[in-house]
Enzyme design. Structure first.
Site, PDB file in Angstrom:
ATOM      1  N   HIS A 316       2.801  41.400   1.772  1.00  0.00           N
ATOM      2  CA  HIS A 316       1.492  41.553   3.500  1.00  0.00           C
ATOM      3  C   HIS A 316       0.062  41.598   2.590  1.00  0.00           C
ATOM      4  O   HIS A 316      -0.379  41.367   3.063  1.00  0.00           O
ATOM      5  CB  HIS A 316       1.643  43.122   3.969  1.00  0.00           C
ATOM      6  CG  HIS A 316       3.175  43.038   5.336  1.00  0.00           C
ATOM      7  ND1 HIS A 316       2.981  42.278   6.311  1.00  0.00           N
ATOM      8  CD2 HIS A 316       3.812  43.442   5.040  1.00  0.00           C
ATOM      9  CE1 HIS A 316       4.122  42.533   7.175  1.00  0.00           C
ATOM     10  NE2 HIS A 316       5.004  43.298   5.861  1.00  0.00           N
ATOM     11  N   GLU A 346      -1.237  35.855  13.421  1.00  0.00           N
ATOM     12  CA  GLU A 346      -1.412  34.304  12.350  1.00  0.00           C
ATOM     13  C   GLU A 346      -2.533  33.152  13.455  1.00  0.00           C
ATOM     14  O   GLU A 346      -2.198  32.084  12.854  1.00  0.00           O
ATOM     15  CB  GLU A 346      -0.406  33.461  11.630  1.00  0.00           C
ATOM     16  CG  GLU A 346       0.887  33.515  12.232  1.00  0.00           C
ATOM     17  CD  GLU A 346       1.388  34.487  13.113  1.00  0.00           C
ATOM     18  OE1 GLU A 346       2.831  34.128  13.315  1.00  0.00           O
ATOM     19  OE2 GLU A 346       1.431  35.735  12.716  1.00  0.00           O
TER      20      GLU A 346
END
Length: 429
Positions: A316, A346
């Site tokens: 991450h 995203e």
């Protein structure tokens, strides 16, 4: 008979005067005195009349005061009028008076004596002392509370400032007193106009108080935030402002915190781009402007391809670095007027004011190409490469929700076509 009446009238006038009056010959001997100073001091006429004025009981308590009276009599005999404040002895009291002695001339212009007059100024002195005490107390309060004070004499265009005013900007009090810089010269250039407009509102009577937060220039070149508050303290009979006083309170730390909180409320903490809520606010503002003027507008929906795979493969933290890099590329790829926001994890949106469909497609392709040529170096000569899919929608008359929906449809078409592509919304979708 007439001379006796005139003498009596003169005597009555003198004895009913509030002022103290005496008449001296050329040698400084008292020829006459009215009742006011005798009654006030508890003296007899014989204590004064026929005596040298310098020896009168009023001056007996202090040789320096007596010496100055002698000098004043001499000056009056030379044709000069002397005036000063002095303390005199009235019985058991020391009383402040406004003292004046003037020459007396005969009909031929020859000086034949002098005329001392005085007014008790006890009340005036008491008021002055109270004002002085009030000003001193106010100064102590200002210094104790670390508040800067400025006093602008509008008539002479001079400004007095206290030490704290100077210190908060990195100057000594002497430097501020000696400077030729005006008040506005210390204000950050971008804030000078609004500061002056606020002051002008008060000067012209449209506002009762000037209250404004703005930036000022520190001596070391840094910036300090100041809360400036001021009022008109004196106006002429015609209503023109003559004096304005104000205070400066440094609020730099508070202002930095406010600006940080404001920024956090509007931006995404990871990428620094606008968050969804603020993006929608700004996009709607631009949309209303475009609709009002009949301008074209476009919107891009951008999604990072296979972002879950990046997180799963590299972790991450690396995924966060990809989002940051994407944001950096976005800032370089678009204009300042374009509104860029992070809509989801995203997923990003870009509102393009005054942009046709062809121009929007060009902008989208420019972003897609730059992203495709971007990588993030890692250990062991590895690098993360990533791509984006972009949906484009354009209109001259549509709501933001409609534009977003159209761009989102085009985005899914780009992803279904294999990703790393730009697709445009068509009505027949």
């Amino acid at each position: 008979m007439m001379k006796k009446i005139e003498a009596m009238n003169t005597r009555l006038i003198l004895d009913n005067l509030f002022a103290y009056v005496a008449l001296l010959d050329i040698n400084g001997v008292v020829k006459e005195v009215n009742n006011a100073p005798l009654i006030r001091g508890g003296y007899k006429r014989d204590d004064v009349v026929g005596q040298f004025f310098k020896d009168a009981p009023w001056w007996s308590y202090d040789s320096a005061v007596r010496s100055r009276v002698i000098e004043s009599i001499h000056a009056a005999n030379q044709g000069k009028t002397i005036r000063y404040d002095v303390i005199v002895k009235m019985g058991d009291d020391l009383v402040p008076i406004d003292f004046q002695i003037s020459p007396i001339y005969d009909r031929h212009g020859t000086i034949i004596g002098s005329l001392p007059t005085a007014v008790d100024i006890t009340d005036r002195k008491r008021i002055e002392e109270k004002l002085s005490l009030s000003e001193e107390q106010y100064r102590f309060v200002l210094e104790g509370s670390e508040i800067g004070f400025w006093d602008w004499n509008i008539v002479t265009n001079t400004v007095e400032r206290n030490e704290r005013w100077a210190v908060m900007l990195g100057y000594s009090h002497q430097e501020i007193q000696d400077t030729t810089q005006q008040l506005m010269d210390f204000i950050y250039p971008d804030d000078r106009e609004k500061a002056w407009l606020s002051i002008a509102e008060v000067l012209e009577g449209r506002s009762a108080i000037h209250k404004l937060e703005y930036r000022m220039l520190h001596k070391d070149g840094s910036i300090r935030w100041i809360l400036d508050q001021a009022k008109i303290m004196n106006r002429s009979l015609e209503g023109r402002p003559q004096r304005m006083c104000g205070t400066h309170t440094e609020i730099t730390e508070r202002k930095i915190l406010e600006l940080e909180l404001e920024k956090n409320a509007k931006t995404d903490c990871l990428t620094g781009l606008f968050n969804r809520r603020h993006f929608m606010e700004l996009a709607n503002q631009e949309l209303r402007r475009a609709t009002r003027f009949g301008n074209s507008m476009s919107i891009l929906m951008v999604d990072l391809d296979n972002f879950k795979k990046i997180n799963d493969t590299y972790g991450h933290k690396s995924g966060d670095n990809v989002l940051k890099k994407f944001s950096d590329v976005c800032r370089l790829a678009f204009r300042e007027v374009d509104v860029i926001g992070r809509i989801g994890g995203e997923e990003f949106a870009v509102f393009l004011p005054e942009t046709s469909r062809i121009q929007a497609i060009e902008a989208a392709e420019r972003l897609r190409t730059r992203i495709a040529n971007t990588n993030i170096p890692m250990d062991q000569d590895l690098a993360i490469e990533f791509t984006v899919s972009i949906g484009v929608a354009s209109s001259e008359d549509a709501t933001l929700d409609v534009l977003l929906s159209h761009a989102d449809n085009a985005l899914y078409k780009a992803k279904n076509a294999g990703r790393n592509q730009v697709k445009v919304y068509e009505a027949h979708f």
